[in-house]
Design an enzyme around this catalytic site. Sequence first.
Site, mmCIF file in Angstrom:
data_model
loop_
_atom_site.group_PDB
_atom_site.id
_atom_site.type_symbol
_atom_site.label_atom_id
_atom_site.label_comp_id
_atom_site.label_asym_id
_atom_site.label_seq_id
_atom_site.Cartn_x
_atom_site.Cartn_y
_atom_site.Cartn_z
ATOM 1 N N GLU A 1 1.836 -0.386 -5.072
ATOM 2 C CA GLU A 1 0.947 0.723 -5.401
ATOM 3 C C GLU A 1 1.868 1.925 -5.524
ATOM 4 O O GLU A 1 2.272 2.518 -4.521
ATOM 5 C CB GLU A 1 -0.103 0.935 -4.311
ATOM 6 C CG GLU A 1 -1.088 2.031 -4.668
ATOM 7 C CD GLU A 1 -2.068 2.341 -3.546
ATOM 8 O OE1 GLU A 1 -3.228 2.707 -3.848
ATOM 9 O OE2 GLU A 1 -1.678 2.250 -2.369
ATOM 10 N N ASP B 1 0.833 -1.193 0.000
ATOM 11 C CA ASP B 1 0.000 0.000 0.000
ATOM 12 C C ASP B 1 0.878 1.258 0.000
ATOM 13 O O ASP B 1 1.856 1.343 0.758
ATOM 14 C CB ASP B 1 -0.898 -0.020 1.241
ATOM 15 C CG ASP B 1 -1.796 1.182 1.338
ATOM 16 O OD1 ASP B 1 -2.641 1.360 0.445
ATOM 17 O OD2 ASP B 1 -1.650 1.954 2.308
#
Length: 701
Positions: free
Chosen positions: A374, A337
């Site tokens: 990401e 993330d």
Amino acid sequence: MKNSIRTQTGVPLPLGSTILPLGINFALFSRHAHSVSLVLNFPHHRDDYIEIPLDPQVHKTGDIWHIMLSGVPEDLHYGYRISGPYEPGITGHLYDSQHILLDPYAKEILSANWGGPRNFLGYEPCCLLDTHSYDWEGDKPLNIPLQDTIIYELHVRGFTFHPTAKVRHPGTYKGIIEKIPYLQQLGITAVELMPVTEFDENETTFINPETKKRLKNFWGYSPLSFFAPKSSYSSDLHAPLNEFRDMVKALHSAGIEVILDIVFNHTAEGGADGPTSSFRGIDNTIYYLLDADKRNYLNYSGCGNTCNCNHPIVRSLIMDALRWWVIEMHVDGFRFDLASILGRDGNGNVLTNPPVVERIAEDPVLAHTKIIAEAWDAAGLYQVGHFSPHHRWAEWNGRFRDDVRAFMCGRLGMVPALATRIAGSSDLYQRHNHRPCNSINFITSHDGFTLTDLVSYNVKHNLLNGENNRDGDNNNLSWNSGIEGSTRNPHILRLRARRLRTMTTILFLSQGVPMLVAGDEFGRSQMGNNNAWCQDNEISWLDWSLLKKRQGQLRFFQKLIKLRKNHHVFRRDTFFQSGNTGIEEDSCSLEIRWQSLYPGKQDWSHECRTLAYLLNGAVLEQTDDDFFVMLNGSPNESARFIVPAATRNRIWKQIIDTSRPSPHDFVDLQLADTVEYNQTVSVPAMGCIVLQSQSIRGKTI
């Protein structure tokens, strides 16, 4: 109990708590602490907490405090009380001995049922020992090649908590096990689990303006731990480790890998006004990025703090956590993330070759795991296509999402970008020995509109999040197809269904690795909410009754996934070497041939909304069928394409027409209509038609 406890010096490694033949060893890093006490609680005894001060002359090696205990039950709870300087604005240290802190290496944390109070965090010993043995029964990593992977993103609770899921253990790891037959029928090869490490769902202060009830942190992007699986996702609060392992083992047995969405960029301690539960009270200046005044946190995560990921101590913590998940929990990969934060130094500057990013890629234990970035953060750093030069790093390709969405909204000037995405995004990944599979292609994810909402809403509808519709992205690249939200207008519904199927076709027939979000395959809607992080209700739970209502849509997804898995032409390991330069030649050696409406004639102009291409299966090492794909991005006009010749004197069969209702939208090759060379094929607005080649004798490669 206190009188029966025997202490020894203990050892500094491994960090955390470890059950050894001579006792239980506890080891904690804290460089700037003045004193450390181990705090114990015995849930089956009436004794008050027991605090054992650690003598730095005996129980400290370097910056690691350690002690070994014997004569204590293994079901104890433990934590640490640490004292030291409290100097915000001077040194940045924030020691406060009132708090009882979590061990960063704890493998299990005291929990409550979902939504139950967690007031004990920071004030009671909450760390548990890993006392459970486990029989993996020979389970091994599946090591499915990345280019053959199809990812299915899901939320553990949201996937099976709705009553229509009809599982015995809703909202749990066991609930996922019960849905494995469905996942097999769908055809995906990997589940990507949204955060499963411990978090406090009660931490949010936002209120639903309609119900006046406090909202939850449903998604869980707020880690209390990088190790401990969330206990309330287990049907047995006392055995989350083994229930998670049961899930992994069962998924592996079904041929499905497990990828974790893991959060190393920030923690649940938030900003300066956030709770102190672990890192802040252990060594604030080492674990977090602070501003020059040593008072405030640098906030590249948008969540109040940013982890100091490239500090050697934090780097080691990250690596230890990743190895533990692979070795002890058998997971197959990770999605990182806001991974761009992994590339920042101690001052927040962007590093050219971040140590932790390289170390993850080069770690021998992680050598066969999937690592997916990401490749952006909340401060505007956008690294899609250049997150890392290391060939192992794949990325969520936000450019794929945006370009496909824009084309399917009817925007002008999108044909060249769409062609590049379909061909594997060579503009982003044809460097550093990267391959098309370094691109994780997606159109929707947990963050943003569902696929149904993408064709049903022009703007976000997030009022129920309690922030007056200020939260969530405003740039959705969506189009409601003519009416905002739900409707019974048959024309609008047909257009929405056509657009949805066309986008799905682009996703699964493009080079790269496709990812879909759970529920898109049967029409799940969040009623226009594009940021449902706080919605623990029907907005986020999958309504499985839609399976019956949208059988045709589910069938379309299943058929597309099967088509992709059966044909190497969609899963290339290298980029196209010809036919993708914009200079077309009439040659059977071309791997891909682009055209607009007429064979050999391309149109890359700003006004063009049509694109077609022929995938040549004859030139592959493993010979395959040819495919001819026609796309019409006009919102209201049909387009007439002239069909080129297939290779090897084959004939064309029309297998997909996204404008047709099920089951005519996807027809098996043997039952499909023949389309002649030079024939004109009309593709409706926002539609797609796919032809597959077949030998004249009716045999396919």
